[in-house]
Design a protein around this motif. Structure first.
Motif, short mmCIF file in Angstrom:
data_model
loop_
_atom_site.label_atom_id
_atom_site.label_comp_id
_atom_site.label_asym_id
_atom_site.label_seq_id
_atom_site.Cartn_x
_atom_site.Cartn_y
_atom_site.Cartn_z
N ASP A 190 0.82 -1.21 0.00
CA ASP A 190 0.00 0.00 0.00
C ASP A 190 0.85 1.26 0.00
N TYR A 191 2.06 1.18 0.57
CA TYR A 191 2.94 2.35 0.58
C TYR A 191 3.59 2.55 -0.79
N ASP A 192 3.92 1.46 -1.45
CA ASP A 192 4.49 1.48 -2.80
C ASP A 192 5.79 2.28 -2.85
N ILE A 193 6.84 1.71 -2.27
CA ILE A 193 8.14 2.37 -2.25
C ILE A 193 8.69 2.60 -3.65
N ASP A 194 8.28 1.77 -4.60
CA ASP A 194 8.78 1.90 -5.97
C ASP A 194 8.17 3.11 -6.68
N ASP A 195 7.19 3.74 -6.06
CA ASP A 195 6.59 4.95 -6.63
C ASP A 195 7.42 6.19 -6.32
N ILE A 196 8.36 6.07 -5.39
CA ILE A 196 9.23 7.20 -5.06
C ILE A 196 10.17 7.44 -6.24
N ILE A 197 10.35 8.70 -6.62
CA ILE A 197 11.22 9.04 -7.74
C ILE A 197 12.61 8.45 -7.48
N PRO A 198 13.13 7.64 -8.41
CA PRO A 198 14.36 6.87 -8.15
C PRO A 198 15.55 7.71 -7.70
N THR A 199 15.79 8.86 -8.32
CA THR A 199 16.95 9.66 -7.92
C THR A 199 16.80 10.19 -6.49
N VAL A 200 15.58 10.53 -6.10
CA VAL A 200 15.34 11.01 -4.75
C VAL A 200 15.53 9.87 -3.75
N ARG A 201 15.02 8.71 -4.09
CA ARG A 201 15.20 7.54 -3.22
C ARG A 201 16.67 7.21 -3.05
N ALA A 224 2.30 10.68 5.88
CA ALA A 224 2.73 11.99 5.41
C ALA A 224 3.46 11.95 4.08
N THR A 225 3.95 10.78 3.67
CA THR A 225 4.70 10.67 2.41
C THR A 225 4.00 9.76 1.41
N SER A 226 2.70 9.58 1.60
CA SER A 226 1.94 8.65 0.77
C SER A 226 1.27 9.33 -0.42
N ARG A 227 0.82 8.51 -1.36
CA ARG A 227 0.02 9.01 -2.48
C ARG A 227 -1.26 9.67 -1.97
N TRP A 256 -4.31 22.26 -5.43
CA TRP A 256 -3.40 21.33 -6.12
C TRP A 256 -2.01 21.91 -6.33
N GLU A 257 -1.89 23.24 -6.39
CA GLU A 257 -0.56 23.83 -6.56
C GLU A 257 0.29 23.66 -5.30
N ARG A 258 -0.33 23.23 -4.19
CA ARG A 258 0.40 23.07 -2.93
C ARG A 258 0.81 21.62 -2.65
N VAL A 259 0.53 20.73 -3.59
CA VAL A 259 0.95 19.33 -3.43
C VAL A 259 2.48 19.27 -3.38
N PRO A 260 3.06 18.53 -2.41
CA PRO A 260 4.52 18.44 -2.32
C PRO A 260 5.11 17.88 -3.62
N PRO A 261 6.01 18.61 -4.27
CA PRO A 261 6.57 18.16 -5.54
C PRO A 261 7.78 17.25 -5.35
N GLY A 262 8.14 16.56 -6.42
CA GLY A 262 9.43 15.89 -6.48
C GLY A 262 9.61 14.70 -5.57
N ALA A 263 8.55 14.05 -5.15
CA ALA A 263 8.68 12.90 -4.26
C ALA A 263 8.19 11.61 -4.91
N ARG A 264 6.98 11.64 -5.47
CA ARG A 264 6.37 10.44 -6.04
C ARG A 264 6.09 10.59 -7.53
N VAL A 265 6.33 9.52 -8.24
CA VAL A 265 6.07 9.50 -9.68
C VAL A 265 4.59 9.72 -9.95
N ILE A 287 14.63 16.52 -11.92
CA ILE A 287 14.90 15.61 -10.80
C ILE A 287 15.33 14.25 -11.32
N GLY A 288 14.67 13.77 -12.36
CA GLY A 288 14.97 12.45 -12.89
C GLY A 288 16.32 12.35 -13.58
N ASN A 289 16.86 13.47 -14.03
CA ASN A 289 18.12 13.45 -14.76
C ASN A 289 19.36 13.55 -13.87
N VAL A 290 19.17 13.75 -12.58
CA VAL A 290 20.32 13.91 -11.68
C VAL A 290 20.94 12.56 -11.35
#
Length: 453
Positions: free
Chosen positions: A124-135, A337-340, A352-361, A384-387
């Motif tokens: 249910d947490y789906d760790i693989d949904d976290i942007i790979p470079t951030v993870r 706090a870090t979920s979808r 919607w403009e206040r959704v935390p960016p750069g964490a989940r795909v 973020i993905g290119n780093v």
């Protein structure tokens, strides 16, 4: 503050004055509470995103009966000092701490925070949904130690209207040569518009954040794999001279005293043609309530020289100290706090403009978010993905990270080096002199920190 930290094991700590900081922590910390109630004490940074999570805490309480969350909210520098003291001395005041990509690998190696992979293995947490470079940036030895709350990279933001008026076109992948030419063309002191706005104020998290990306893309580096310093190399000199000449020749007035906030204000007021900085600036620039240039901004990748990509990477994350007496309850809060689901909750209740960016795909697949952040969501996600946090420049490095050297001593080293570069921007010394001093500081740090014999 830490007096010295070895590469492995706990550091020596200056006791008397530092420990006084711990007395201000709130009651009920460490998982205890009256009548068996589970209390999770969260130490967090004072910023708008964390204000949002406090505003929505009632939703967590409603879905997690028996667990109460207490927030200790502090400015960034105070947060770092207080949390570091508590964890280093095993004080146990906090169950969840807000840390960045700089701290996570250091604290993980010291054994101060828990690995989260087993907790996060819940489908249910789906760790693989976290942007790979951030993870990756929040991991140590292939284990995640921080769950990202939001992440950022860097972009070149520019005035499309001014470019059009001047008959200029921003390339899909601009170089620093391109940027210098555009800045010269668009610089208009009489009209009150600078060619570019760049940070010039000292600080390892201020001036050095953008400057380090310039150094890396020019083929420079702070240290090699044997911890030999290279700040006086031709590549570093070329990069620093590029930056100093650009901000000194076509930058904003008062550049040596300007940081992120000042440059953001300058750009939002229409007083700069370009702005190279954090992707989080985009939301402010597109807000008509705070920006006179909303709708006129274009977004290009971080400029390059000899590398394919050049952006930095930072994330604020939630970690669980090894001293937490109820890590299970702590994870309940962290995972919420870090979920979808939390991202959707923010959008639906706060905008919607206040959704935390750069964490989940998956955030970038939400139609409402894509519409609200249409101008910058795509460029931010790509940046973020290119780093490459393992090797962001041309050379291997014995740490993980882009705009910093991930050793405890860098907070002091980076600040000292940034002061020398800022003095060069102010015309108080040459670039060569600034880098000569910086090389000496870097060599001293490698020896005194035990990284090199």
């Amino acid at each position: 503050m830490l007096t010295r930290t070895t590469r492995r094991g706990l550091p020596a700590v200056a006791a008397a004055t530092g420990l006084a900081l711990l007395a201000t922590a709130c009651a009920g910390a460490g998982g205890g509470g009256s009548d068996g109630e589970r209390v999770v004490t969260v130490a967090t940074v004072a910023n708008p995103q964390m204000d949002d999570i406090q505003a929505l805490a009632d939703e967590f309480n409603a879905s997690h009966p028996g667990i109460t969350v207490d927030f200790v909210v502090l400015p960034e520098n105070q947060l770092r000092d207080r949390v570091t003291q508590d964890i280093a001395t095993r004080g146990g005041q906090y169950d969840v701490v807000t840390v960045g990509t700089y701290e996570v690998p250091i604290w993980a190696e010291n054994g101060w925070i828990l690995g989260l992979d087993e907790y996060a293995s819940d489908p249910d947490y789906d760790i693989d949904d976290i942007i790979p470079t951030v993870r990756s940036a929040l991991s140590h030895e292939d284990r995640m130690y921080g769950a990202p709350f939001y992440g950022e990279s860097s972009l070149l933001m520019y005035r499309e209207d001014l470019f059009e008026e001047a008959g200029l076109e921003m390339p899909d992948e601009p170089t620093w040569e391109d940027v210098a030419a555009f800045a010269e063309e668009l610089d208009d002191p009489e009209g009150g518009v600078s060619g570019i706005c760049l940070r010039g104020v000292p600080g390892w998290g201020e001036l050095l954040a953008p400057l380090n990306t310039v150094i890396l893309t020019h083929g420079g580096r702070w240290y090699d794999e044997d911890w030999n310093a290279h700040l006086d190399s031709p590549e570093v000199e070329e990069a620093v001279r590029t930056y100093v000449d650009l901000v000194g020749g076509y930058g904003q007035p008062g550049a040596p005293n300007a940081g992120f906030t000042e440059c953001l204000t300058t750009m939002a007021q229409g007083d700069a043609a370009m702005f190279y900085d954090s992707t989080v600036a985009a939301g402010n620039l597109e807000d008509p309530d705070s920006s006179s240039v909303a709708g006129d901004i274009g977004y290009a990748p971080a400029p390059v020289a000899r590398t394919e990509h050049a952006g930095w990477l930072w994330a604020w994350a939630l970690s669980i100290p090894t001293t937490s007496t109820d890590p299970g309850a702590a994870w309940e809060f962290v995972s919420w706090a870090t979920s979808r689901e939390y991202h959707r909750l923010v959008g639906e209740r706060l905008g919607w403009e206040r959704v935390p960016p750069g964490a989940r795909v998956s955030t970038y697949d939400i139609p409402e978010y894509r519409e609200a952040a249409e101008a910058f969501a795509g460029p931010t996600y790509e940046a973020i993905g290119n780093v490459d946090v393992e090797r962001p420049g041309l050379h291997p490095q014995p740490w993980t990270g882009v705009q910093y050297v991930a050793i405890p001593e860098f907070q002091d080293l980076g600040t000292r080096v940034s002061q020398e570069i800022s003095a060069a921007i102010a015309g108080q010394q040459s670039v060569e002199e600034a880098l000569r001093k910086s090389q000496e500081y870097a060599e001293e740090t490698a020896l005194s920190g035990g990284y090199r014999d």
